[in-house]
Scaffold this motif. Structure first.
Motif, short mmCIF file in Angstrom:
data_model
loop_
_atom_site.label_atom_id
_atom_site.label_comp_id
_atom_site.label_asym_id
_atom_site.label_seq_id
_atom_site.Cartn_x
_atom_site.Cartn_y
_atom_site.Cartn_z
N ALA A 39 0.84 -1.20 0.00
CA ALA A 39 0.00 0.00 0.00
C ALA A 39 0.87 1.25 0.00
N TYR A 40 1.97 1.20 0.76
CA TYR A 40 2.90 2.33 0.79
C TYR A 40 3.53 2.52 -0.59
N LEU A 41 3.94 1.40 -1.22
CA LEU A 41 4.52 1.48 -2.55
C LEU A 41 3.50 2.00 -3.56
N ASN A 42 2.24 1.65 -3.38
CA ASN A 42 1.19 2.17 -4.26
C ASN A 42 1.11 3.69 -4.17
N ASP A 43 1.25 4.23 -2.96
CA ASP A 43 1.26 5.69 -2.79
C ASP A 43 2.47 6.31 -3.49
N VAL A 44 3.60 5.63 -3.40
CA VAL A 44 4.81 6.12 -4.08
C VAL A 44 4.58 6.14 -5.59
N TYR A 45 4.03 5.05 -6.14
CA TYR A 45 3.74 5.00 -7.57
C TYR A 45 2.80 6.13 -7.98
N LYS A 46 1.81 6.39 -7.15
CA LYS A 46 0.86 7.46 -7.44
C LYS A 46 1.57 8.80 -7.57
N ASN A 47 2.48 9.08 -6.66
CA ASN A 47 3.24 10.33 -6.72
C ASN A 47 4.15 10.37 -7.94
N MET A 48 4.80 9.23 -8.24
CA MET A 48 5.71 9.19 -9.38
C MET A 48 5.01 9.42 -10.70
N MET A 49 3.77 9.01 -10.80
CA MET A 49 3.04 9.18 -12.05
C MET A 49 2.59 10.62 -12.28
N ASP A 50 2.81 11.48 -11.30
CA ASP A 50 2.52 12.91 -11.46
C ASP A 50 3.77 13.72 -11.79
N VAL A 51 4.87 13.02 -12.07
CA VAL A 51 6.12 13.71 -12.40
C VAL A 51 6.12 14.12 -13.87
N ASN A 52 6.50 15.36 -14.14
CA ASN A 52 6.58 15.86 -15.51
C ASN A 52 8.01 15.99 -16.01
N ASN A 53 8.99 16.12 -15.10
CA ASN A 53 10.39 16.19 -15.51
C ASN A 53 11.27 15.81 -14.32
N LEU A 54 12.52 15.44 -14.60
CA LEU A 54 13.41 15.00 -13.53
C LEU A 54 14.84 14.89 -14.05
N HIS A 55 15.77 14.73 -13.10
CA HIS A 55 17.16 14.42 -13.41
C HIS A 55 17.41 12.98 -12.99
N TYR A 56 18.26 12.28 -13.76
CA TYR A 56 18.56 10.89 -13.42
C TYR A 56 20.05 10.61 -13.64
N ASP A 57 20.57 9.71 -12.83
CA ASP A 57 21.93 9.21 -12.96
C ASP A 57 21.88 7.69 -12.94
#
Length: 305
Positions: A39-57
């Motif tokens: 359930a906690y991971l589901n909340d994380v996924y929900k937040n991640m799907m609202d991302v429009n841009n980011l930096h990654y390494d």
């Protein structure tokens, strides 16, 4: 293979950390009763799907009897318009400690039904055009986002909290290889894949996936934002198990050499995310567009007009 991405959104790919996206959102599952960790991971996924841009390494390291390979990628991505820019550093050190390094710079943009890649190598820019499905950048409805999250959760066999600090949760995720294999099969049917070579490749991949068994990786979550900070994956054992299936059909005189290579090799990958929704707009410099020489990617179909 791009046809299999027909129902994948940019955010879905982000949530999976550029892993296992070819089968996500390929068919619907009934919502299950989630454990507290899921359930906690589901909340994380929900937040991640609202991302429009980011930096990654991204850091990839392979150690083999023939030498070591290290790949470092740092870049930024945005959804609207779909653009990426990244620097790639590839280092190879052989058994005699002789080192070779390749440095690449890359811009990627969506142009209607194509991805356009500009790559700087040996001080020359090249341009490649790869067909994609326009739904890669499709805006998901609220119901579609829920369905996508539940599809992804269904592919997860278990979630364990490994440790917790005041700032972060460290979670171990185990993917269900059988569910992933079934999802790939469903995606093939959904997209009506007909190409025989592609179907053969997919079938071999599914067999290797089943042979590899369940796949584990670790996720570091920022507790304040409920966003993924890091993904760590040791791919050594899954690759050894998956490749072991094909040792049975390998040429007997090569089998020992291949087995020795596999048992003495390791492969690890780490992805770090930052600057969620804080990246400046990505623009491809005009001189890059003007100077890039177009080449056709090997084995690719003719780009859409």
């Amino acid at each position: 293979m791009m046809g299999l991405l027909r129902k994948i959104n940019w955010r879905v790919a982000l949530v999976w950390g550029v892993l296992f996206v070819a089968m996500s959102n390929s068919f619907a599952f009934a919502e299950e009763k989630l454990s507290p960790e899921k359930a906690y991971l589901n909340d994380v996924y929900k937040n991640m799907m609202d991302v429009n841009n980011l930096h990654y390494d991204v850091a990839i390291k392979a150690e083999t009897p023939m030498g070591e390979v290290e790949i470092a990628i740092n870049g930024e991505g945005q959804e609207k318009p779909l653009n990426y820019k990244q620097d790639i550093n590839i280092s190879y050190r052989d058994v005699k400690n002789k080192e070779n390094t390749v440095m690449l710079k890359q811009y990627i943009e969506q142009n209607q039904g194509n991805l356009v890649l500009y790559t700087l190598s040996n001080e020359k820019w090249i341009k490649q055009i790869v067909p994609i499905d326009l739904s890669l950048n499709k805006e998901l409805s609220a119901d579609e986002k829920v369905s996508a999250r539940m599809d992804m959760l269904q592919l997860i066999k278990s979630v364990k909290l490994k440790k917790e600090t005041p700032s972060y949760k460290y979670m171990e995720i185990t993917l269900d290889s059988m569910q992933i294999s079934d999802a790939i099969g469903a995606a093939v049917k959904l997209n009506d894949v007909q190409d025989r070579d592609m179907l053969k490749t997919i079938a071999i991949g599914r067999l290797g996936l089943l042979a590899a068994g369940d796949i584990k990786y670790n996720v570091k979550v920022d507790k304040a934002t409920k966003m993924v900070k890091e993904i760590d994956m040791d791919l050594t054992e899954p690759i050894r198990k998956g490749a072991g299936l094909f040792l049975e059909i390998a040429n007997p005189k090569d089998r020992t050499q291949i087995e020795d290579f596999l048992t003495k090799s390791t492969l690890n990958m780490q992805i770090t995310y930052s600057k969620y929704n804080q990246v400046d707009p990505i623009e491809i410099p005009q001189d890059v567009r003007d100077n890039a020489k177009e080449v056709k990617p090997a084995g690719k179909e003719t780009p859409r007009k």
